[in-house]
Motif scaffolding. Structure first.
Motif, PDB file in Angstrom:
ATOM      1  N   ARG A  45       0.824  -1.214   0.000  1.00 56.17           N
ATOM      2  CA  ARG A  45       0.000   0.000   0.000  1.00 56.17           C
ATOM      3  C   ARG A  45       0.856   1.261   0.000  1.00 56.17           C
ATOM      4  NH1 ARG A  45      -5.676  -0.968   2.643  1.00 56.17           N
ATOM      5  NH2 ARG A  45      -5.784  -3.212   2.449  1.00 56.17           N
ATOM      6  N   GLU A  46       1.949   1.234   0.747  1.00 54.38           N
ATOM      7  CA  GLU A  46       2.844   2.395   0.767  1.00 54.38           C
ATOM      8  C   GLU A  46       3.464   2.634  -0.607  1.00 54.38           C
ATOM      9  OE1 GLU A  46       4.631   2.438   5.300  1.00 54.38           O
ATOM     10  OE2 GLU A  46       5.511   1.054   3.840  1.00 54.38           O
ATOM     11  N   THR A  47       3.758   1.566  -1.305  1.00 53.06           N
ATOM     12  CA  THR A  47       4.334   1.702  -2.645  1.00 53.06           C
ATOM     13  C   THR A  47       3.331   2.341  -3.592  1.00 53.06           C
ATOM     14  OG1 THR A  47       5.738  -0.226  -2.276  1.00 53.06           O
ATOM     15  CG2 THR A  47       5.402   0.460  -4.559  1.00 53.06           C
ATOM     16  N   GLU A  48       2.097   1.883  -3.537  1.00 53.98           N
ATOM     17  CA  GLU A  48       1.055   2.483  -4.378  1.00 53.98           C
ATOM     18  C   GLU A  48       0.927   3.978  -4.072  1.00 53.98           C
ATOM     19  OE1 GLU A  48      -3.743   2.263  -5.285  1.00 53.98           O
ATOM     20  OE2 GLU A  48      -2.911   1.020  -3.676  1.00 53.98           O
ATOM     21  N   ASP A  49       0.841   4.332  -2.805  1.00 65.42           N
ATOM     22  CA  ASP A  49       0.718   5.739  -2.405  1.00 65.42           C
ATOM     23  C   ASP A  49       1.931   6.548  -2.836  1.00 65.42           C
ATOM     24  OD1 ASP A  49      -1.734   5.197  -1.242  1.00 65.42           O
ATOM     25  OD2 ASP A  49      -0.918   5.047   0.796  1.00 65.42           O
ATOM     26  N   TYR A  50       3.118   5.996  -2.622  1.00 65.84           N
ATOM     27  CA  TYR A  50       4.362   6.687  -2.971  1.00 65.84           C
ATOM     28  C   TYR A  50       4.393   7.000  -4.465  1.00 65.84           C
ATOM     29  CZ  TYR A  50       9.372   7.516  -3.526  1.00 65.84           C
ATOM     30  OH  TYR A  50      10.585   8.064  -3.835  1.00 65.84           O
ATOM     31  N   LEU A  51       4.079   6.006  -5.278  1.00 65.78           N
ATOM     32  CA  LEU A  51       4.099   6.220  -6.726  1.00 65.78           C
ATOM     33  C   LEU A  51       3.080   7.270  -7.159  1.00 65.78           C
ATOM     34  CD1 LEU A  51       4.524   2.541  -7.928  1.00 65.78           C
ATOM     35  CD2 LEU A  51       6.170   4.398  -8.247  1.00 65.78           C
ATOM     36  N   ASN A  52       1.896   7.234  -6.574  1.00 70.36           N
ATOM     37  CA  ASN A  52       0.869   8.210  -6.956  1.00 70.36           C
ATOM     38  C   ASN A  52       1.221   9.628  -6.523  1.00 70.36           C
ATOM     39  OD1 ASN A  52      -0.917   6.630  -8.455  1.00 70.36           O
ATOM     40  ND2 ASN A  52      -1.831   5.807  -6.593  1.00 70.36           N
ATOM     41  N   GLU A  53       2.079   9.757  -5.518  1.00 69.09           N
ATOM     42  CA  GLU A  53       2.517  11.076  -5.067  1.00 69.09           C
ATOM     43  C   GLU A  53       3.738  11.574  -5.830  1.00 69.09           C
ATOM     44  OE1 GLU A  53       3.164  10.667  -0.876  1.00 69.09           O
ATOM     45  OE2 GLU A  53       1.062  10.245  -0.469  1.00 69.09           O
ATOM     46  N   MET A  54       4.323  10.712  -6.656  1.00 65.34           N
ATOM     47  CA  MET A  54       5.552  11.051  -7.367  1.00 65.34           C
ATOM     48  C   MET A  54       5.358  10.886  -8.880  1.00 65.34           C
ATOM     49  SD  MET A  54       7.424  11.782  -4.822  1.00 65.34           S
ATOM     50  CE  MET A  54       9.166  11.607  -4.848  1.00 65.34           C
ATOM     51  N   PRO A  55       4.744  11.857  -9.547  1.00 65.94           N
ATOM     52  CA  PRO A  55       4.499  11.717 -10.988  1.00 65.94           C
ATOM     53  C   PRO A  55       5.779  11.551 -11.798  1.00 65.94           C
ATOM     54  CG  PRO A  55       3.897  13.914 -10.214  1.00 65.94           C
ATOM     55  CD  PRO A  55       4.236  13.101  -9.011  1.00 65.94           C
ATOM     56  N   GLY A  56       6.883  12.096 -11.319  1.00 72.00           N
ATOM     57  CA  GLY A  56       8.150  11.926 -12.026  1.00 72.00           C
ATOM     58  C   GLY A  56       8.617  10.487 -12.029  1.00 72.00           C
ATOM     59  N   VAL A  57       8.379   9.788 -10.921  1.00 72.82           N
ATOM     60  CA  VAL A  57       8.750   8.379 -10.835  1.00 72.82           C
ATOM     61  C   VAL A  57       7.815   7.551 -11.714  1.00 72.82           C
ATOM     62  CG1 VAL A  57       8.993   6.388  -9.304  1.00 72.82           C
ATOM     63  CG2 VAL A  57       9.727   8.642  -8.534  1.00 72.82           C
ATOM     64  N   LEU A  58       6.535   7.852 -11.690  1.00 72.46           N
ATOM     65  CA  LEU A  58       5.589   7.153 -12.568  1.00 72.46           C
ATOM     66  C   LEU A  58       5.988   7.315 -14.026  1.00 72.46           C
ATOM     67  CD1 LEU A  58       2.082   7.892 -11.013  1.00 72.46           C
ATOM     68  CD2 LEU A  58       3.171   5.665 -11.276  1.00 72.46           C
ATOM     69  N   ALA A  59       6.450   8.492 -14.389  1.00 73.09           N
ATOM     70  CA  ALA A  59       6.857   8.757 -15.770  1.00 73.09           C
ATOM     71  C   ALA A  59       8.021   7.861 -16.190  1.00 73.09           C
ATOM     72  CB  ALA A  59       7.222  10.227 -15.938  1.00 73.09           C
ATOM     73  N   VAL A  60       8.912   7.555 -15.265  1.00 69.69           N
ATOM     74  CA  VAL A  60      10.037   6.662 -15.572  1.00 69.69           C
ATOM     75  C   VAL A  60       9.512   5.294 -15.996  1.00 69.69           C
ATOM     76  CG1 VAL A  60      11.990   5.414 -14.546  1.00 69.69           C
ATOM     77  CG2 VAL A  60      11.680   7.850 -14.085  1.00 69.69           C
ATOM     78  N   PHE A  61       8.414   4.876 -15.388  1.00 70.88           N
ATOM     79  CA  PHE A  61       7.811   3.591 -15.718  1.00 70.88           C
ATOM     80  C   PHE A  61       6.739   3.712 -16.806  1.00 70.88           C
ATOM     81  CE2 PHE A  61       9.298   2.994 -11.305  1.00 70.88           C
ATOM     82  CZ  PHE A  61      10.126   1.906 -11.504  1.00 70.88           C
ATOM     83  N   ASP A  62       6.613   4.876 -17.408  1.00 72.98           N
ATOM     84  CA  ASP A  62       5.629   5.134 -18.473  1.00 72.98           C
ATOM     85  C   ASP A  62       4.192   4.887 -18.010  1.00 72.98           C
ATOM     86  OD1 ASP A  62       7.714   5.741 -20.269  1.00 72.98           O
ATOM     87  OD2 ASP A  62       7.940   3.623 -20.781  1.00 72.98           O
ATOM     88  N   LEU A  63       3.895   5.286 -16.775  1.00 71.36           N
ATOM     89  CA  LEU A  63       2.561   5.089 -16.209  1.00 71.36           C
ATOM     90  C   LEU A  63       1.938   6.422 -15.819  1.00 71.36           C
ATOM     91  CD1 LEU A  63       3.349   2.081 -13.845  1.00 71.36           C
ATOM     92  CD2 LEU A  63       2.138   1.987 -16.031  1.00 71.36           C
ATOM     93  N   ASP A  64       0.613   6.489 -15.883  1.00 73.50           N
ATOM     94  CA  ASP A  64      -0.113   7.682 -15.454  1.00 73.50           C
ATOM     95  C   ASP A  64      -0.502   7.596 -13.987  1.00 73.50           C
ATOM     96  OD1 ASP A  64      -0.025   8.814 -18.024  1.00 73.50           O
ATOM     97  OD2 ASP A  64      -1.809   7.691 -18.624  1.00 73.50           O
ATOM     98  N   GLU A  65      -0.702   6.373 -13.496  1.00 73.51           N
ATOM     99  CA  GLU A  65      -1.020   6.150 -12.095  1.00 73.51           C
ATOM    100  C   GLU A  65      -0.464   4.805 -11.668  1.00 73.51           C
ATOM    101  OE1 GLU A  65      -5.201   5.793 -11.187  1.00 73.51           O
ATOM    102  OE2 GLU A  65      -5.598   4.844 -13.097  1.00 73.51           O
ATOM    103  N   ALA A  66      -0.303   4.643 -10.375  1.00 74.87           N
ATOM    104  CA  ALA A  66       0.265   3.404  -9.838  1.00 74.87           C
ATOM    105  C   ALA A  66      -0.747   2.264  -9.919  1.00 74.87           C
ATOM    106  CB  ALA A  66       0.667   3.609  -8.381  1.00 74.87           C
ATOM    107  N   PRO A  67      -0.267   1.058 -10.106  1.00 71.82           N
ATOM    108  CA  PRO A  67      -1.155  -0.099 -10.013  1.00 71.82           C
ATOM    109  C   PRO A  67      -1.698  -0.205  -8.585  1.00 71.82           C
ATOM    110  CG  PRO A  67       0.961  -0.716 -10.974  1.00 71.82           C
ATOM    111  CD  PRO A  67       1.098   0.675 -10.449  1.00 71.82           C
ATOM    112  N   HIS A  68      -2.851  -0.804  -8.456  1.00 68.03           N
ATOM    113  CA  HIS A  68      -3.438  -1.050  -7.147  1.00 68.03           C
ATOM    114  C   HIS A  68      -2.503  -1.967  -6.364  1.00 68.03           C
ATOM    115  CE1 HIS A  68      -6.399  -2.642  -4.230  1.00 68.03           C
ATOM    116  NE2 HIS A  68      -6.910  -1.431  -4.345  1.00 68.03           N
ATOM    117  N   TYR A  69      -2.447  -1.790  -5.058  1.00 65.33           N
ATOM    118  CA  TYR A  69      -1.538  -2.591  -4.239  1.00 65.33           C
ATOM    119  C   TYR A  69      -1.779  -4.090  -4.389  1.00 65.33           C
ATOM    120  CZ  TYR A  69      -5.200  -3.315  -0.762  1.00 65.33           C
ATOM    121  OH  TYR A  69      -6.354  -3.680  -0.136  1.00 65.33           O
TER     122      TYR A  69
END
Length: 84
Positions: A45-69
């Motif tokens: 759950r922390e990973t999902e939240d972290y990714l959704n709070e970090m759009p720059g990190v999501l961009a590295v993975f070519d994602l618009d939002e984090a996958p569900h935990y």
């Protein structure tokens, strides 16, 4: 680093990160995000939240939002940690 490592170990590294939309993720994306979670030492759950709070990190993975935990949990059951 996680993204590049994952792409080196799959048969189809050029597949888009989420070719089937929010419900489907490329194999390299799944592996990269598992490795990233382990590196961060965060819960699912922390990973999902972290990714959704970090759009720059999501961009590295070519994602618009984090996958569900729950996706992280399912993926970690599919791949052996030793292999990763």
């Amino acid at each position: 680093m996680c993204r590049n490592l994952a792409k080196q170990h799959v048969d189809e590294p050029d597949v888009p990160a989420a070719p089937d939309g929010a419900d489907g993720y490329a194999e390299w994306t799944q592996i990269a995000l598992i490795l990233f979670r382990v590196e961060l030492e965060k819960s699912l759950r922390e990973t999902e939240d972290y990714l959704n709070e970090m759009p720059g990190v999501l961009a590295v993975f070519d994602l618009d939002e984090a996958p569900h935990y729950s996706s992280f949990c399912r993926w970690e059951n599919e791949y052996r940690m030793r292999e990763l």
